[in-house]
Structure formats: C-alpha cells, structure tokens
Design a protein around this motif. Sequence first.
Motif, PDB file in Angstrom:
ATOM      1  N   HIS A 143      35.608  47.450  61.865  1.00  0.00           N
ATOM      2  CA  HIS A 143      36.655  48.162  62.603  1.00  0.00           C
ATOM      3  C   HIS A 143      36.537  49.669  62.409  1.00  0.00           C
ATOM      4  O   HIS A 143      36.896  50.450  63.299  1.00  0.00           O
ATOM      5  N   GLN A 144      36.016  50.092  61.265  1.00  0.00           N
ATOM      6  CA  GLN A 144      35.850  51.524  61.009  1.00  0.00           C
ATOM      7  C   GLN A 144      34.693  52.092  61.823  1.00  0.00           C
ATOM      8  O   GLN A 144      34.762  53.213  62.324  1.00  0.00           O
ATOM      9  N   VAL A 145      33.623  51.309  61.957  1.00  0.00           N
ATOM     10  CA  VAL A 145      32.506  51.723  62.813  1.00  0.00           C
ATOM     11  C   VAL A 145      32.986  51.827  64.258  1.00  0.00           C
ATOM     12  O   VAL A 145      32.671  52.782  64.976  1.00  0.00           O
ATOM     13  N   ALA A 146      33.782  50.859  64.692  1.00  0.00           N
ATOM     14  CA  ALA A 146      34.271  50.837  66.077  1.00  0.00           C
ATOM     15  C   ALA A 146      35.197  52.017  66.365  1.00  0.00           C
ATOM     16  O   ALA A 146      35.177  52.572  67.467  1.00  0.00           O
ATOM     17  N   ALA A 147      35.988  52.409  65.392  1.00  0.00           N
ATOM     18  CA  ALA A 147      36.900  53.540  65.588  1.00  0.00           C
ATOM     19  C   ALA A 147      36.205  54.876  65.370  1.00  0.00           C
ATOM     20  O   ALA A 147      36.718  55.916  65.784  1.00  0.00           O
ATOM     21  N   GLY A 148      35.045  54.854  64.712  1.00  0.00           N
ATOM     22  CA  GLY A 148      34.297  56.081  64.488  1.00  0.00           C
ATOM     23  C   GLY A 148      34.595  56.781  63.185  1.00  0.00           C
ATOM     24  O   GLY A 148      34.168  57.915  62.971  1.00  0.00           O
ATOM     25  N   THR A 149      35.316  56.104  62.274  1.00  0.00           N
ATOM     26  CA  THR A 149      35.591  56.705  60.975  1.00  0.00           C
ATOM     27  C   THR A 149      34.502  56.408  59.957  1.00  0.00           C
ATOM     28  O   THR A 149      34.503  56.976  58.860  1.00  0.00           O
ATOM     29  N   PRO A 192      42.203  55.528  56.741  1.00  0.00           N
ATOM     30  CA  PRO A 192      41.531  55.806  55.472  1.00  0.00           C
ATOM     31  C   PRO A 192      42.460  56.017  54.289  1.00  0.00           C
ATOM     32  O   PRO A 192      42.023  55.921  53.141  1.00  0.00           O
ATOM     33  N   HIS A 193      43.741  56.319  54.532  1.00  0.00           N
ATOM     34  CA  HIS A 193      44.595  56.781  53.437  1.00  0.00           C
ATOM     35  C   HIS A 193      45.846  55.950  53.186  1.00  0.00           C
ATOM     36  O   HIS A 193      46.618  56.282  52.286  1.00  0.00           O
ATOM     37  N   ASP A 194      46.070  54.888  53.952  1.00  0.00           N
ATOM     38  CA  ASP A 194      47.284  54.088  53.785  1.00  0.00           C
ATOM     39  C   ASP A 194      46.970  52.613  53.984  1.00  0.00           C
ATOM     40  O   ASP A 194      45.888  52.247  54.444  1.00  0.00           O
ATOM     41  N   GLY A 195      47.961  51.769  53.671  1.00  0.00           N
ATOM     42  CA  GLY A 195      47.782  50.345  53.877  1.00  0.00           C
ATOM     43  C   GLY A 195      48.895  49.549  53.236  1.00  0.00           C
ATOM     44  O   GLY A 195      49.854  50.098  52.680  1.00  0.00           O
ATOM     45  N   VAL A 196      48.769  48.222  53.318  1.00  0.00           N
ATOM     46  CA  VAL A 196      49.688  47.308  52.653  1.00  0.00           C
ATOM     47  C   VAL A 196      48.863  46.268  51.904  1.00  0.00           C
ATOM     48  O   VAL A 196      47.740  45.944  52.298  1.00  0.00           O
TER      49      VAL A 196
END
Length: 391
Positions: free
Chosen positions: A45-51, A346-350
């Motif tokens: 998902h990070q590759v897909a979003a470009g992060t 990159p900086h938050d989550g649950v």
Amino acid sequence: MTTIMVLGAGYAGLRVVKKLAHAKTDAHIVLVNQNEYHYESTQLHQVAAGTKEPADVVFDLRKSLPDSVELIIDKVVGIDQDNRKVSLEHHDPLSYDYLVNALGFESETFGIKGAEEYGWPLVDVDTALAARKKLEQTLARYQTSHDPLDLSIVVCGAGFTSIEYLGELVYRLPQLSKRLGFPMDQVKVDCIEASPKILPMFSKDLVDWAVDYLRKRGVNFHTSTPITEVRQDAVVSNDQEFKAHTIIWTTGVRGSHVIADSGYNQKRNRVVVRDDLSVEQHPEEFLVGDVSAVPDPQSGRLYPTTAQISMAQADTAAANVLARMRGQEPQRFTFRSLGTVCSLGPHDGVAEIDRMGTLKLKGKVVSVLKWIVNERSVLELADVRTMLESN
C-alpha cells in the motif's frame, strides 16, 4: 535423495525454506518462485501511494538463501498430487517427495461486473506501481482537463489494506498537490464498504479513532454499501454512483488460481487443511499462507490470512516435513495472535497488542511499533545487512 519442494517465496514459503535449511537435513531443498526477489506484501500500500519505492520493500532471494537451497525462477501452472509433480511455465515438470505449497494470494473480485477491468488491485509490486502511476497521471491531468473526476478517488473495501492505503494516500496528497499543481480543496476521496463497519478486527474505540483521523483528512466513508458494478469512471452500489477516474480495488483476496486449476477441493482457492497443515489423503503435502484454510479449534471459524499466521504456519509445516521424513508423528498447528497493528500513514496508527491482556494503542507510538514489525520480518526472512539496506 529426498526432494522437498517449496512453492512461493512469500512470508510463509521463505520461512519454511530457512527452517529446513537450518535443520541441516540431507534432503534436496528446492524453492520455486516467479520472481528473483521477495517482496513485503504488507507494505504494498505504501508503494501504491508513493510513500515508499519498490527497492524499500524487496530483497534479492539468491543473496538471502542458504547455498544448499536450489532456487528456480519460474511460474507454477499446475500441481499433480497423485504423481507428485509440479508443472512450470518454462521448465520441465519437477518431481517431489514432500511439497509445501505457499503460492500466495490474488485479488478477489467476487464476480462483480467490471471490477477486474476497471479496479486497480494491490497484490504485488507490479500492480502497486501500476496503481501509483494511474493515481499520479490522473491527478496531473487535472491541470489541462479541469475535470473534477480527475481529482476523485474511490477506494473499494474498508479492510486492513484499504485503511492503510488511505492513511498513506491522505498523507501524500498535499505533497502531490504542490508538485502536480492541482487544488487540494477539490480532491474527493470515497471509501465504499459492504459491511456495516470497518476494521472488524479492532475494538470500537480504536475503529472510531481511525475513522475520525481519516475523515478529518478528507475521506468519506460509505458502509453497508455493497458494490454491484464497477465502470470506467464510477463504482455502482445498486442505485448509487460514486464517480471517479481512479478506482482502487482492495475488497479482499483469494488464494492462487493454481489451486482450482489443479483440481483441489477448495473455496476461493483456499483448501481446508488437517490439523497438522497437511492435505487430506496427501500427508506429504502441506499448505500454508493464503492457499490454506485453517479452522480455529475454539470457534470453528477459519483464521484470517495474515503475515503473522503465515509465519507461524511455516514453522509447523517445516517441523512436520522433517517429522515425516524421520518417521515421527507430526505436530498439531496452534496459533495465538500477538496482536494487530494498522498504520495510518507514516506517523500514526492503531494497534491492539495481546500480552498479559489487551493493550490498545493509537497515534504516533504505533508508527514505531509498525516499523519494528516490518524490520523484524526482514531480519527473520533475510539477514541484518538486508534489513539495514531497506532503510
């Protein structure tokens, strides 16, 4: 010499190979994989979003495998259980004495009209890159088209991958707005989910926090909204239309089509295995990861297919192959989840961590936990150098 064949170098397959190699058996261990690299599917998902870039989530298989393991790069097209042979696209059929099938997953369309043609799935590095290219090209086109649908994005599904993708997306959109010159205040992001709630694996308070986090950043959630059709520029739910020129398809996954093609008794390309992870009537074959269906002995429901459970299955499958070779009784597969971590950018989550009770976490501390989980995976499947190179 006994041949142990492992199909697929995802989390489960690669871990099985490492366990067997470290056992110093005199068997011939063969790993068959379509690509020369392993990719961290939990970071697509990070590759897909470009992060993240592909180089951040892949590592070379040949460099990480023990010398005793034979690596064959090819696509598996069929499995002949009765004759113990595996058919490949570019090699002659291969024979085995023991087989560990870890072929992985594919996007699930549930037979919805247009989903395969117009939805952009996130199932491997190539599809993640394709979804990223589609997103960026469509957003950039707004400067000349002035079409509001070029700034409209629909994410289909509100499960784990969907929510993690949305977190990365809303983090990156302001950067893309500056670079590509589109108005951020006109971007529209819709998330469509058939069930009444998102992230069913989390408690209500954490789900509410995650939803509020994403809503504040522009995501519109539409639960209890089953998708009935996907068109080139719209997702349809009965009499509702959600128009967009970027449609991300993350409604779920099924096992590899090789399972159905090879005549297994399956549902959604997943096979219900015995309690030692072997296949009924084929004690020499073990299924792990996304192609296996493992009942929870307490609830009777099937365990969800996650990287965590795949790696636990790998340990049991490797031990049971060795037990069979030595004429010993195989062990039963048991599993206890350590918890679940869902990033929101990159900086938050649950997160819910199961250690002496359930520990609930939210916010920035989760990003550190997610990093630890990802790096531990690379360290266990490859080595320290690979882990450091991935940062």
